[in-house]
Design a protein around this motif. Structure first.
Motif, PDB file in Angstrom:
ATOM      1  N   GLN A  99      -6.656   6.313 -10.228  1.00  0.00           N
ATOM      2  CA  GLN A  99      -7.510   5.125 -10.246  1.00  0.00           C
ATOM      3  C   GLN A  99      -6.903   3.988  -9.436  1.00  0.00           C
ATOM      4  O   GLN A  99      -7.623   3.149  -8.887  1.00  0.00           O
ATOM      5  N   ALA A 100      -5.564   3.989  -9.339  1.00  0.00           N
ATOM      6  CA  ALA A 100      -4.898   2.942  -8.555  1.00  0.00           C
ATOM      7  C   ALA A 100      -5.161   3.090  -7.063  1.00  0.00           C
ATOM      8  O   ALA A 100      -4.804   2.201  -6.282  1.00  0.00           O
ATOM      9  N   ALA A 101      -5.799   4.198  -6.647  1.00  0.00           N
ATOM     10  CA  ALA A 101      -6.170   4.358  -5.238  1.00  0.00           C
ATOM     11  C   ALA A 101      -7.160   3.290  -4.804  1.00  0.00           C
ATOM     12  O   ALA A 101      -7.348   3.072  -3.602  1.00  0.00           O
ATOM     13  N   ILE A 102      -7.788   2.617  -5.766  1.00  0.00           N
ATOM     14  CA  ILE A 102      -8.646   1.474  -5.435  1.00  0.00           C
ATOM     15  C   ILE A 102      -7.824   0.393  -4.745  1.00  0.00           C
ATOM     16  O   ILE A 102      -8.329  -0.350  -3.889  1.00  0.00           O
ATOM     17  N   LEU A 103      -6.539   0.315  -5.076  1.00  0.00           N
ATOM     18  CA  LEU A 103      -5.657  -0.697  -4.497  1.00  0.00           C
ATOM     19  C   LEU A 103      -4.831  -0.169  -3.340  1.00  0.00           C
ATOM     20  O   LEU A 103      -4.230  -0.958  -2.604  1.00  0.00           O
ATOM     21  N   SER A 104      -4.767   1.158  -3.184  1.00  0.00           N
ATOM     22  CA  SER A 104      -3.906   1.725  -2.149  1.00  0.00           C
ATOM     23  C   SER A 104      -4.496   3.018  -1.608  1.00  0.00           C
ATOM     24  O   SER A 104      -4.543   4.027  -2.327  1.00  0.00           O
ATOM     25  N   PRO A 105      -4.928   3.034  -0.344  1.00  0.00           N
ATOM     26  CA  PRO A 105      -5.415   4.295   0.236  1.00  0.00           C
ATOM     27  C   PRO A 105      -4.323   5.350   0.346  1.00  0.00           C
ATOM     28  O   PRO A 105      -4.626   6.536   0.451  1.00  0.00           O
TER      29      PRO A 105
ATOM     30  N   ILE B 127       0.817  -1.217   0.000  1.00  0.00           N
ATOM     31  CA  ILE B 127       0.000   0.000   0.000  1.00  0.00           C
ATOM     32  C   ILE B 127       0.848   1.262   0.000  1.00  0.00           C
ATOM     33  O   ILE B 127       0.577   2.208  -0.752  1.00  0.00           O
ATOM     34  N   ALA B 128       1.878   1.299   0.840  1.00  0.00           N
ATOM     35  CA  ALA B 128       2.632   2.534   1.040  1.00  0.00           C
ATOM     36  C   ALA B 128       3.834   2.685   0.124  1.00  0.00           C
ATOM     37  O   ALA B 128       4.293   3.810  -0.109  1.00  0.00           O
TER      38      ALA B 128
END
Length: 482
Positions: A356-362, A251-252
């Motif tokens: 859009q990749a924020a779906i995988l990473s907050p 995530i980070a």
């Protein structure tokens, strides 16, 4: 609810007795405070330096002596992108994009003097800012403090005792979550103090600072729910630690860098050299204003002669050379604008993929929120480039109009071989001071708040996902300890 508070209190007392947890939290608080102070000092210095350079550059331009206007076209000037007050919290793209533009006639230059390009490669691993600490380091602390909060109770048999005394699964999860949330918000305090100080110093930024603070509170709550849920779902503390550390790494660290790489490969951005070559080819096709036999500009000359009913350019009521420069600049600037829009559309497409990749990473959602809120995102940089180009075109055309209307064609043609003609083609220096200075108009507070909404909604969706996992874990606790 009372049992949840009792469980939270017991967990906090246990944490206070843990040297590792206390030392880790104190160290992170000191690091966060250091990040806030150092970033504020650095960005404050940057703000003052750029403002001073802009004043000095404007003064140098205005102090030029009497000159031919076209010499001033090539002398040009510099503009510097201002630093927003909230950039001390998150400088965003500022270190990577360049902050200085040289404006001159016939050319559109790139921004230069980006901090990453001008300093060591260590800058590429991220600056020590409050945003970086909250996005990356605070979640790691929460991982090491909270990975065993529930799994430890299962391993030492305390979970069965809690259930025997009537504690429900959701009360256990809530109690553990409250304890870890208190740790998270304690770690958030230095950043909130920094935001409050910025809001106090610049009241117009208060609303954006509040939204940024609320967004990062949501982000840390996401981590709290994920950590507590994984700790309850895993069969052992070791499995819980491995799972959560792997989740943090993805995530980070991995997702943000992977999203940027995916965007660069999916929608490649042409290099500056490639763009310059294409631009030069189109400029050649467009015509050469310095060539009297060029088809396009020959047609332009014939049109001017017909409009004014004269047979020679010497008989036009203005200086034909100045008119030629004005027309040529308008054509090249139109071409520059088209290439800018093409490049900007590619960069926006890349940013959309990352968002859009924020779906995988907050973490990506939190980064988007902080950059939009602080006015240090891609759109702000593009806005600076666009306004700089508009200023460049207006300045150059002012000089071209002086060339056209304040000089005669005969003097302009003879100035290289006639000293008197050369002297008569010098325009008074007072005209340089009459040109307006560059003033960057940033996005309004309302526009920045609107830009933060998608990131806030994504963080809320992640929090909802974490709460669902916690609910699933709570039901599993009740079934497993019956």
């Amino acid at each position: 609810m009372t049992r949840a508070f009792l469980i939270a209190g017991a967990e906090l007392r246990l944490l206070m007795r843990s040297r590792l947890a206390v030392i880790g939290l104190i160290s992170l608080l000191l690091l966060s405070a250091t990040a806030a102070v150092s970033s504020a000092s650095h960005m404050g210095g940057e703000r003052a330096t750029r403002a001073a350079h802009q004043i000095e550059t404007d003064a140098l331009f205005e102090a030029q002596p009497d000159r031919h206007p076209h010499r001033m076209v090539h002398y040009g000037t510099y503009v510097y992108r201002p630093v927003s007050a909230l950039a001390a919290f998150d400088p965003g793209v500022d270190p990577f994009t360049g902050t200085t533009l040289y404006l001159e006639g016939h050319r559109q230059n790139s921004a230069t003097f980006g901090a990453v390009r001008e300093s060591s490669s260590l800058m590429r691993f991220g600056q020590l800012t409050p945003a970086f600490v909250l996005q990356t380091l605070v979640p790691l602390l929460l991982v090491f403090i909270g990975f065993s909060m529930v799994s430890r109770e299962r391993e030492n048999g305390a979970l069965r005792q809690l259930r025997t005394h009537g504690a429900r699964g959701h009360e256990i999860m809530l109690g553990k979550g409250l304890a870890l949330s208190l740790v998270a918000f304690t770690a958030l305090v230095p950043a909130l103090v920094a935001l409050a100080w910025i809001a106090f110093s610049a009241p117009t930024e208060a609303a954006a600072a509040v939204v940024i603070g609320a967004g990062f509170a949501l982000y840390l709550l996401v981590w709290v729910t994920l950590i507590i849920a994984v700790s309850a779902l895993m069969g052992s503390s070791r499995a819980s630690l491995v799972t959560i550390v792997a989740a943090w790494a993805f995530i980070a660290v991995m997702a943000p860098r992977g999203a940027a790489e995916l965007a660069a490969r999916t929608v490649p951005l042409p290099t500056r050299a490639e763009t310059d070559l294409r631009l030069a080819a189109e400029l050649r096709q467009m015509g050469d204003s310095h060539n009297p036999d060029d088809p396009f500009f020959r047609a332009f000359r014939e049109r001017l002669l017909a409009e004014h009913g004269v047979a020679r350019v010497e008989d036009l009521p203005f200086n034909y050379r100045g008119a030629l420069s004005t027309e040529g600049e308008a054509l090249t600037s139109g071409l520059f604008d088209r290439y800018f829009e093409e490049t900007a559309s590619v960069q926006r497409a890349q940013a959309a993929i990352v968002n859009q990749a924020a779906i995988l990473s907050p973490a990506l959602a939190a980064r988007r929120l902080s950059m939009a809120g602080t006015g240090s995102d891609l759109e702000t940089h593009l806005r600076f480039l666009q306004q700089s180009e508009a200023y460049r075109f207006d300045l150059i055309q002012r000089l071209n109009v002086m060339h056209r209307d304040m000089l005669t064609f005969d003097d302009d043609s003879a100035r290289s071989r006639n000293a008197d003609a050369e002297r008569r083609t010098r325009v008074s220096a007072g005209n340089w001071a009459a040109a307006p200075d560059f003033v960057f108009i940033p996005t309004t507070a309302a526009e920045r708040r609107a830009a933060m909404i998608p990131a806030l909604l994504m963080l809320m969706a992640w929090l909802a996902f974490g709460l669902v996992l916690c609910a699933v874990a709570a039901r599993r606790l009740e079934r497993s300890e019956q």
